[in-house]
Motif scaffolding. Structure first.
Motif, mmCIF file in Angstrom:
data_model
loop_
_atom_site.group_PDB
_atom_site.id
_atom_site.type_symbol
_atom_site.label_atom_id
_atom_site.label_comp_id
_atom_site.label_asym_id
_atom_site.label_seq_id
_atom_site.Cartn_x
_atom_site.Cartn_y
_atom_site.Cartn_z
ATOM 1 N N ILE A 19 -11.839 -0.828 -10.418
ATOM 2 C CA ILE A 19 -11.264 -0.133 -9.265
ATOM 3 C C ILE A 19 -9.926 -0.683 -8.803
ATOM 4 N N ASN A 20 -9.472 -1.814 -9.386
ATOM 5 C CA ASN A 20 -8.230 -2.384 -8.859
ATOM 6 C C ASN A 20 -7.032 -1.467 -9.071
ATOM 7 N N VAL A 21 -7.163 -0.509 -9.973
ATOM 8 C CA VAL A 21 -6.090 0.468 -10.140
ATOM 9 C C VAL A 21 -5.906 1.290 -8.868
ATOM 10 N N GLY A 22 -6.999 1.457 -8.084
ATOM 11 C CA GLY A 22 -6.888 2.178 -6.824
ATOM 12 C C GLY A 22 -6.048 1.436 -5.806
ATOM 13 N N PHE A 23 -6.166 0.104 -5.764
ATOM 14 C CA PHE A 23 -5.337 -0.694 -4.862
ATOM 15 C C PHE A 23 -3.904 -0.785 -5.387
ATOM 16 N N ALA A 24 -3.780 -0.951 -6.708
ATOM 17 C CA ALA A 24 -2.449 -1.047 -7.310
ATOM 18 C C ALA A 24 -1.640 0.222 -7.076
ATOM 19 N N ALA A 25 -2.339 1.357 -6.943
ATOM 20 C CA ALA A 25 -1.647 2.638 -6.807
ATOM 21 C C ALA A 25 -0.782 2.718 -5.560
ATOM 22 N N LEU A 48 -1.856 -9.649 -2.796
ATOM 23 C CA LEU A 48 -1.309 -9.779 -4.144
ATOM 24 C C LEU A 48 -0.107 -8.861 -4.347
ATOM 25 N N LEU A 49 -0.124 -7.698 -3.703
ATOM 26 C CA LEU A 49 1.013 -6.782 -3.822
ATOM 27 C C LEU A 49 2.279 -7.390 -3.224
ATOM 28 N N ARG A 50 2.105 -8.402 -2.369
ATOM 29 C CA ARG A 50 3.270 -9.047 -1.754
ATOM 30 C C ARG A 50 3.957 -10.021 -2.719
ATOM 31 N N LEU A 51 3.347 -10.230 -3.895
ATOM 32 C CA LEU A 51 3.983 -11.079 -4.914
ATOM 33 C C LEU A 51 5.083 -10.333 -5.653
ATOM 34 N N ASP A 52 5.416 -9.163 -5.188
ATOM 35 C CA ASP A 52 6.423 -8.325 -5.841
ATOM 36 C C ASP A 52 7.723 -9.103 -6.051
ATOM 37 N N GLY A 53 8.170 -9.170 -7.300
ATOM 38 C CA GLY A 53 9.417 -9.851 -7.623
ATOM 39 C C GLY A 53 9.248 -11.266 -8.129
ATOM 40 N N VAL A 54 8.064 -11.864 -7.929
ATOM 41 C CA VAL A 54 7.820 -13.217 -8.404
ATOM 42 C C VAL A 54 7.800 -13.224 -9.938
ATOM 43 N N ALA A 77 6.266 -6.992 -10.880
ATOM 44 C CA ALA A 77 5.914 -6.233 -9.678
ATOM 45 C C ALA A 77 4.599 -6.752 -9.108
ATOM 46 N N GLY A 78 4.357 -6.502 -7.836
ATOM 47 C CA GLY A 78 3.127 -6.960 -7.208
ATOM 48 C C GLY A 78 1.886 -6.411 -7.893
ATOM 49 N N TRP A 79 1.946 -5.133 -8.303
ATOM 50 C CA TRP A 79 0.767 -4.538 -8.942
ATOM 51 C C TRP A 79 0.513 -5.149 -10.319
ATOM 52 N N GLN A 80 1.559 -5.663 -10.977
ATOM 53 C CA GLN A 80 1.356 -6.347 -12.256
ATOM 54 C C GLN A 80 0.639 -7.680 -12.052
ATOM 55 N N TRP A 81 1.024 -8.420 -11.017
ATOM 56 C CA TRP A 81 0.318 -9.655 -10.685
ATOM 57 C C TRP A 81 -1.139 -9.373 -10.353
ATOM 58 N N LEU A 82 -1.383 -8.255 -9.692
ATOM 59 C CA LEU A 82 -2.750 -7.892 -9.315
ATOM 60 C C LEU A 82 -3.646 -7.772 -10.557
ATOM 61 N N PHE A 83 -3.167 -7.074 -11.572
ATOM 62 C CA PHE A 83 -3.984 -6.888 -12.780
ATOM 63 C C PHE A 83 -4.202 -8.202 -13.523
ATOM 64 N N VAL A 84 -3.180 -9.054 -13.587
ATOM 65 C CA VAL A 84 -3.310 -10.322 -14.299
ATOM 66 C C VAL A 84 -4.299 -11.245 -13.597
ATOM 67 N N LEU A 85 -4.119 -11.435 -12.298
ATOM 68 C CA LEU A 85 -4.928 -12.405 -11.560
ATOM 69 C C LEU A 85 -6.359 -11.933 -11.333
ATOM 70 N N GLU A 86 -6.612 -10.633 -11.440
ATOM 71 C CA GLU A 86 -7.963 -10.134 -11.271
ATOM 72 C C GLU A 86 -8.667 -9.884 -12.611
#
Length: 469
Positions: free
Chosen positions: A67-73, A197-203, A207-216
């Motif tokens: 379901i994390n794709v729903g948050f990443a969206a 995690l979306l606030r990691l955008d640019g680190v 993008a924040g959503w890319q960090w979300l998929f990696v860390l989860e």
């Protein structure tokens, strides 16, 4: 090979008294007393302590990677230029491959054992989920989500099959509830954590959503490795159970399965039937169709709630939206635990299944037509609580309606057909959202599906109280 034949008049469940049973060891019969109630309760508690926490964690990351794709969206859709229909199609593709691979995956689990197979697919889908970070347009997103669906397909039906070997029917509603609260817990924690995690955008240029998929996704890989040495395939393999405890557990499970065989034999003989013919029965069809109707809401709740909350007109940040989206999940956790305990205490399934489904349908109506955002959020909480609670009760029943040699295939078929709802719902809701610019029509679709599911399941063999069907 040990086969336990219960004495006449012994009903399934933990509350059976210490009546005699006959154990057959390679054709030699030795009368043995059944374990007493205290030992049976102690064994169930010991198994629960050993397994439920670990299985809960596995399911938590399984559902998170689903379901994390729903948050990443919340930000990914803009970066990849996805419409609501395209986003819904990504989830539909996931569930199509999930459905297609569910049955063969469960058959592989039976062949190689739960420990090896579950561990292997955990590692595979952990890497696949993390790879979602490489999506750069709708097509690449579809491809990656299809791979995640293939790798994850066997987990839930495999766990249901596995739990049937460890928990007697009288304790299954509570066990299912504690296992399946991983879904609302994941929704709550995922909603809260994903906003941050979306606030990691640019680190590091991501993008924040890319960090979300990696860390989860990567923690699932580590859990797959742990699964190989932590789980035991069968109670007979468990070094943490004494011989008396293994016998008590085997006796309880055997009583349940003997009752199932007896009930089926009273309707018709299965002799000479193929495995497929044995599961393609009206009862299995009712369970599959009823679960299909229920899954429409489960999919909607797990995938769209962040965007539904955002549609209430709030101008809050993604972090605040994530925290608000966690509220329905917290309500769901409490509802599942309380209702599951109540169902086991009364040993009643029919009303404990249909009432939560009705409650969920009412919740979607409230979400659509309530005048205030706070009431709409309460409606989402009603819909989520009712649907997930109904799911926990639902999975206590099909196992009792299948002959032992058809359990793996039967549970996989019911789960696969039901999850066609997960494939249908996202694309329907997404298309209706693009067409009407509102979630109302999609939510009413889910409410009507629940009502149809109630009508179908009412005529399924749900049983009433202990010893009845």
């Amino acid at each position: 090979m040990t086969r336990i034949t219960p004495a006449a008049g012994i009903s399934g469940g933990i509350a059976a008294s210490a009546s005699p049973a006959v154990a057959v060891f390679d054709g030699i019969q030795d009368a043995q007393p059944l374990p007493n109630e205290a030992l049976e309760r102690d064994v169930v508690r010991k198994v629960s302590r050993r397994l439920l926490g670990f299985l809960f964690v596995l399911f938590l990351f399984s559902f998170l990677d689903r379901i994390n794709v729903g948050f990443a969206a919340l930000t990914m859709s803009q970066d990849l230029k996805l419409t609501s229909t395209m986003f819904g199609m990504a989830s539909t593709v996931f569930y199509l491959t999930y459905v297609l691979c569910g049955v063969p995956s469960n058959l592989m689990l039976v062949k190689v054992g739960a420990r090896r197979w579950i561990g292997t697919i955990l590692i595979a889908w952990g890497f696949a989920s993390s790879a979602t970070m490489f999506a750069h347009d709708a097509t690449s997103l579809y491809l990656i989500r299809a791979i995640v669906g293939i790798t994850e397909a066997g987990f839930l039906p495999g766990m249901l099959l596995y739990m049937g070997d460890w928990f007697p029917s009288a304790a299954r509603a509570r066990a299912n509830a504690w296992f399946m609260i991983a879904m609302p817990v994941t929704s709550a924690l995922g909603a809260a954590a994903s906003g941050y995690l979306l606030r990691l955008d640019g680190v590091a240029g991501l993008a924040g959503w890319q960090w979300l998929f990696v860390l989860e996704g990567l923690p699932t890989v580590l859990l797959g490795v742990v699964t190989w040495w932590y789980l035991d395939d069968k109670p007979a393999d468990a070094r943490w159970l004494s011989a008396a405890e293994k016998h008590a557990l085997d006796t309880m499970i055997a009583r349940d399965r003997a009752a199932t065989v007896s009930q089926r034999a009273s309707r018709a003989s299965d002799a000479g039937n193929s495995m497929w013919r044995a599961i393609l029965t009206p009862s299995v069809a009712k369970f599959a169709l009823g679960y299909f109707c229920l899954v429409n809401t489960l999919s909607l709740a797990s995938l769209w709630i962040p965007q539904i909350v955002k549609s209430f007109g709030t101008t809050s940040s993604n972090v605040t939206i994530g925290l608000l989206a966690a509220i329905p999940s917290l309500c769901t956790i409490a509802g599942m635990i309380w209702w599951g305990r109540r169902s086991d205490r009364l040993q009643e399934r029919r009303w404990h299944l249909v009432l939560p489904m009705l409650f969920s349908a009412a919740g979607w109506v409230v979400t659509c037509f309530a005048p205030e955002p706070s009431l709409r959020l309460a409606g989402v909480a009603m819909a989520s609580t009712g649907a997930y609670t109904a799911m926990a009760i639902f999975w206590t029943v099909p196992d009792r309606s299948l002959a032992p040699h058809t359990r793996a295939l039967g549970l996989a078929v019911i789960n696969a057909v039901g999850n066609l709802g997960s494939a249908l719902s996202p694309i329907v809701v997404g298309a209706l959202k693009d067409w009407t610019h509102s979630f109302t029509s999609g939510l009413m679709f889910a409410a009507v599906s629940l009502l149809v599911g109630i009508a179908v399941l009412w005529f399924a063999p749900l049983g009433q109280r202990r010893g009845t069907r």
